[in-house]
Design a protein around this motif. Sequence first.
Motif, PDB file in Angstrom:
ATOM      1  N   LEU A 185     -11.577 -26.965 -56.146  1.00 56.47           N
ATOM      2  CA  LEU A 185     -11.364 -26.471 -54.816  1.00 56.47           C
ATOM      3  C   LEU A 185     -10.050 -26.074 -54.543  1.00 56.47           C
ATOM      4  O   LEU A 185      -9.770 -25.018 -54.077  1.00 56.47           O
ATOM      5  N   PHE A 186      -8.789 -26.780 -54.852  1.00 58.43           N
ATOM      6  CA  PHE A 186      -7.640 -26.538 -54.747  1.00 58.43           C
ATOM      7  C   PHE A 186      -6.982 -25.073 -55.478  1.00 58.43           C
ATOM      8  O   PHE A 186      -6.403 -24.434 -54.600  1.00 58.43           O
ATOM      9  N   GLY A 187      -7.539 -25.226 -56.721  1.00 57.93           N
ATOM     10  CA  GLY A 187      -7.179 -23.769 -57.595  1.00 57.93           C
ATOM     11  C   GLY A 187      -7.856 -22.739 -56.952  1.00 57.93           C
ATOM     12  O   GLY A 187      -7.066 -21.727 -56.825  1.00 57.93           O
ATOM     13  N   HIS A 188      -9.144 -22.728 -56.655  1.00 62.11           N
ATOM     14  CA  HIS A 188      -9.527 -21.651 -55.921  1.00 62.11           C
ATOM     15  C   HIS A 188      -8.827 -20.847 -54.734  1.00 62.11           C
ATOM     16  O   HIS A 188      -8.845 -19.999 -54.493  1.00 62.11           O
ATOM     17  N   ASP A 189      -8.787 -21.967 -53.965  1.00 58.90           N
ATOM     18  CA  ASP A 189      -7.756 -21.503 -52.754  1.00 58.90           C
ATOM     19  C   ASP A 189      -6.571 -21.131 -52.898  1.00 58.90           C
ATOM     20  O   ASP A 189      -6.353 -20.113 -52.301  1.00 58.90           O
ATOM     21  N   LEU A 190      -5.979 -21.735 -53.891  1.00 60.11           N
ATOM     22  CA  LEU A 190      -4.592 -21.215 -54.153  1.00 60.11           C
ATOM     23  C   LEU A 190      -4.641 -19.716 -54.941  1.00 60.11           C
ATOM     24  O   LEU A 190      -3.951 -18.794 -54.446  1.00 60.11           O
ATOM     25  N   SER A 191      -5.703 -19.597 -55.612  1.00 55.68           N
ATOM     26  CA  SER A 191      -5.986 -18.069 -56.254  1.00 55.68           C
ATOM     27  C   SER A 191      -6.229 -16.988 -55.237  1.00 55.68           C
ATOM     28  O   SER A 191      -5.691 -16.108 -55.189  1.00 55.68           O
ATOM     29  N   GLY A 216      -5.896 -10.014 -64.119  1.00 53.22           N
ATOM     30  CA  GLY A 216      -6.796 -11.011 -64.753  1.00 53.22           C
ATOM     31  C   GLY A 216      -6.565 -12.327 -63.992  1.00 53.22           C
ATOM     32  O   GLY A 216      -5.589 -12.601 -63.814  1.00 53.22           O
ATOM     33  N   ASP A 217      -7.818 -12.943 -63.835  1.00 51.85           N
ATOM     34  CA  ASP A 217      -7.618 -14.509 -63.264  1.00 51.85           C
ATOM     35  C   ASP A 217      -8.651 -15.325 -63.731  1.00 51.85           C
ATOM     36  O   ASP A 217      -9.764 -15.320 -63.720  1.00 51.85           O
ATOM     37  N   GLU A 218      -7.995 -16.144 -64.789  1.00 52.91           N
ATOM     38  CA  GLU A 218      -8.816 -17.085 -65.487  1.00 52.91           C
ATOM     39  C   GLU A 218      -8.935 -18.324 -65.044  1.00 52.91           C
ATOM     40  O   GLU A 218      -8.127 -18.871 -64.631  1.00 52.91           O
ATOM     41  N   LEU A 219     -10.087 -18.940 -64.767  1.00 54.33           N
ATOM     42  CA  LEU A 219     -10.355 -20.377 -64.491  1.00 54.33           C
ATOM     43  C   LEU A 219     -10.266 -21.358 -65.686  1.00 54.33           C
ATOM     44  O   LEU A 219     -10.592 -21.086 -66.806  1.00 54.33           O
ATOM     45  N   VAL A 220      -9.449 -22.337 -65.160  1.00 49.57           N
ATOM     46  CA  VAL A 220      -9.157 -23.227 -66.385  1.00 49.57           C
ATOM     47  C   VAL A 220      -9.650 -24.664 -65.875  1.00 49.57           C
ATOM     48  O   VAL A 220      -9.319 -25.226 -64.766  1.00 49.57           O
ATOM     49  N   ALA A 221     -10.531 -25.361 -66.605  1.00 50.64           N
ATOM     50  CA  ALA A 221     -11.248 -26.570 -66.226  1.00 50.64           C
ATOM     51  C   ALA A 221      -9.955 -27.768 -66.317  1.00 50.64           C
ATOM     52  O   ALA A 221      -9.148 -27.335 -66.892  1.00 50.64           O
ATOM     53  N   THR A 222     -10.021 -28.455 -65.301  1.00 53.61           N
ATOM     54  CA  THR A 222      -9.212 -29.535 -65.139  1.00 53.61           C
ATOM     55  C   THR A 222      -8.853 -30.395 -66.480  1.00 53.61           C
ATOM     56  O   THR A 222      -7.545 -30.996 -66.554  1.00 53.61           O
ATOM     57  N   ASP A 223      -9.723 -30.486 -67.224  1.00 52.30           N
ATOM     58  CA  ASP A 223      -9.438 -31.414 -68.396  1.00 52.30           C
ATOM     59  C   ASP A 223      -9.004 -30.796 -69.820  1.00 52.30           C
ATOM     60  O   ASP A 223      -8.697 -31.363 -70.623  1.00 52.30           O
ATOM     61  N   VAL A 224      -8.643 -29.301 -69.576  1.00 54.69           N
ATOM     62  CA  VAL A 224      -8.259 -28.295 -70.516  1.00 54.69           C
ATOM     63  C   VAL A 224      -6.929 -29.009 -70.744  1.00 54.69           C
ATOM     64  O   VAL A 224      -5.848 -28.982 -69.997  1.00 54.69           O
ATOM     65  N   THR A 225      -6.811 -29.098 -72.362  1.00 53.69           N
ATOM     66  CA  THR A 225      -5.157 -29.458 -72.667  1.00 53.69           C
ATOM     67  C   THR A 225      -4.616 -28.426 -73.675  1.00 53.69           C
ATOM     68  O   THR A 225      -3.562 -28.490 -74.143  1.00 53.69           O
ATOM     69  N   ASP A 226      -5.677 -27.709 -74.192  1.00 53.95           N
ATOM     70  CA  ASP A 226      -5.067 -26.583 -75.292  1.00 53.95           C
ATOM     71  C   ASP A 226      -5.157 -25.163 -74.648  1.00 53.95           C
ATOM     72  O   ASP A 226      -6.326 -24.796 -74.072  1.00 53.95           O
ATOM     73  N   PHE A 227      -4.243 -24.607 -74.365  1.00 55.56           N
ATOM     74  CA  PHE A 227      -3.945 -23.449 -73.721  1.00 55.56           C
ATOM     75  C   PHE A 227      -3.992 -21.857 -74.514  1.00 55.56           C
ATOM     76  O   PHE A 227      -3.970 -20.997 -74.100  1.00 55.56           O
ATOM     77  N   SER A 228      -4.168 -22.400 -75.768  1.00 53.79           N
ATOM     78  CA  SER A 228      -3.905 -21.441 -76.867  1.00 53.79           C
ATOM     79  C   SER A 228      -4.906 -20.076 -76.474  1.00 53.79           C
ATOM     80  O   SER A 228      -4.337 -19.019 -76.558  1.00 53.79           O
ATOM     81  N   PHE A 260      -1.062 -11.441 -64.013  1.00 52.93           N
ATOM     82  CA  PHE A 260      -2.001 -12.061 -64.708  1.00 52.93           C
ATOM     83  C   PHE A 260      -2.318 -13.677 -64.254  1.00 52.93           C
ATOM     84  O   PHE A 260      -1.084 -14.366 -64.325  1.00 52.93           O
ATOM     85  N   ALA A 261      -3.524 -14.058 -63.575  1.00 51.22           N
ATOM     86  CA  ALA A 261      -3.280 -15.347 -63.272  1.00 51.22           C
ATOM     87  C   ALA A 261      -4.269 -16.236 -63.832  1.00 51.22           C
ATOM     88  O   ALA A 261      -5.050 -15.977 -64.778  1.00 51.22           O
ATOM     89  N   LEU A 262      -3.951 -17.724 -63.731  1.00 51.96           N
ATOM     90  CA  LEU A 262      -4.502 -18.627 -64.323  1.00 51.96           C
ATOM     91  C   LEU A 262      -4.845 -19.740 -63.058  1.00 51.96           C
ATOM     92  O   LEU A 262      -3.730 -20.009 -62.484  1.00 51.96           O
TER      93      LEU A 262
END
Lengths: 291, 423
Positions: free
Chosen positions: B195-201, B217-229, B188-190
Amino acid sequence: MEIVFLLEQVVNGLVLGGYYLLLALGLSLIFSVGGIVNLAHGAFYALGAYLSLEVIKHAGFTGSIFITPVLVGLLGILFERYLLRRFYTADPILSLLVTFGLAMVAEQALRMAWGSAPLASTMPPEFKGQLIMGDMMFSRYRLFILGVVTVVMAGIWLLLHKTSFGRVVRAGVQKPDMVAVLGIRLQPYMTAIVMLGVATAALGGVLFGPITIVHPAMGTEIMTVAFVVVVIGGLGSFWGVVLAALLVGVVRGVTIHFQPAAGEASMYVLMFLVLMFRPRGLLGERIERFE
Amino acid sequence: MEAKQNKLETQALSSQRRTLLQAGALVAGSAALGFPGLAGAQSGPIKIGHLTPMTGFLGALGEYAAQGIKMAAEEINAAGGVLGRQLDVMSEDSVNPQTAATKAQRMVERDKVTVLMGEINSGSALTISQVAARNKILFMSIGARSDALRGKDCNRYTFHVDIPVTVMVNAAGEALVREGLVKGKKIFALTADYLFGHDLSRQAKRFFAANGGTVIGDELVATDVTDFSPYLLKIRQARPDLVATNLAGNQVTNFVKQYAEFGLPYKVAGFNLNTADAWAAGEGNLGGIWPTVWHHELKTPGSQAFVANFTKKYGRIPENHAWIEYVSLKMMAQAMTATKSTDTEKLIAYFESEAQFDILKARKAYFRSWDHQLMQEAYPFTVKPKGQAKNKQDFLLFGEAVPAANQPLDSLAPPKAESACKM
């Protein structure tokens, strides 16, 4: 399975909402009573998180939950006495600018005092771990936060609605001139409100330090959400802010599940919809001074 | 007639006076900036425009970056400078890709910088590299790791110092394969949503597919997200064998802290982590296998001396972005000294000659001529068993260099056949 998830997410949303609430309520109170948009509110939240790291060393984590907000609250007295007091009757833009300036100064001060690298804050091991209830899983620490927030909110509600202090404050929000005519000075009440407001913000920092990162810009980051919550809830309304905080928390959580990329946008969409149909916010009261 | 003459004279005088005033202001201005007038441009300091994020989710890393390059400049200047001239590094907060481009353009036009250096955010590095190409000025992209920068978006004015995404994925990935965490496993990927995250994925998915893992699964996480619950609950629903993170900056720290908070049992690995992010997570929260470009426990004499000097100067252990900025300025100084020039074309030719640079690692590094990226060693790291850390920054267990000593340095980087780089 989806039902289970929704329930889990609603609880997490409540926790997150509780966290926003700790900031938004003070923001809303200070604005309602003093007419000041306190852009420096986030700085007190950040200060709470930083001070807590120091207090934990001497008094432990539980001790810090009590001591840190008191320390920051005392600072709030000075903040009100020497800064805010000059701007109650002035053009609101001035208080906006002065608190904005203070927020920037505070961020740099934190950088100078503790460095700009994020600090490691770890919760006591006994708080860590999950609580399994049937198919659902919760973080024990988050349930603890929810408990603390509930107690604090109940306390503030009682204070505002069941004491003479609260009656004066609420009257001051609605009809400041009438309160003055009755021979009551609002000044000391304002000091108390600011103290209470920044202390709850600091409590937010104490509680959330262990699960997010303690860094100098944390106050600026949280302010946007706090404002969104206040605007959705409606100024001057205790329950409005409570409702909005929980709503934003739940909406964000559920959106991230179904449409992760829209997670951050969801609360702004919510704000947009609320303002479209109810410009004063969900439970906002008309405040004559500002309309 | 006389009146008209007078008027003309007055006009001439006032225009003369205006010129004089302007010249005066120019001289005063130049004096204030610390260089002696325009004629001195060739003998004055060599100006280096340095951009790095000092605020936002990469801000903590940017501070290390600014300290690293400052220390290098001071050492070089104390030893007499380059070509007898002092280095003048101007560090600015690049903030975001748009601001980065604006500031880079201003540094080129107004400040007349000789070269542009810096950056950690891959998006900002991209916009700066476009400014560099447009103005035909050299840009040493130091801390950005996106493959796209060196692939389809490469240009002959930009050189890349940090290890690319492919190398990070391969470095951590090979360790994961050895531990039996890939073949036949559900992953499962986050992913950081930029640009960088997409590349990494993209690279991570390729790696897993090639080694028999299934990404469920591969979930995109916005760079300003601080709550990962919400993400943690999804992970639990998916019940994967491995959680692979393609996150960046603060995100990594927040994620590992909250992962530990919820106490999920699945193994975690990541393809990007900076030591400052790991330190901020705190001991007991971090686990798994991660890649790094450098670490303060690297046992070469050069590295140890750098660590000692940095710690003495700034009162804290250097992070990998401090090291990389330090060696980057040293490489730039070496190129200027060797070519006896600050001319962009000559510097490009020198870097493209695959000249060797001592970057304080066991093996020397060089820029590959056709895609301008630095070929160098990288390292995987894991976490020390509980109780072995000597201090708060000592819980990382530093692994053996990759590629291994008997393999060529470019064996983990994307080969020419797979690269979209055309210069």
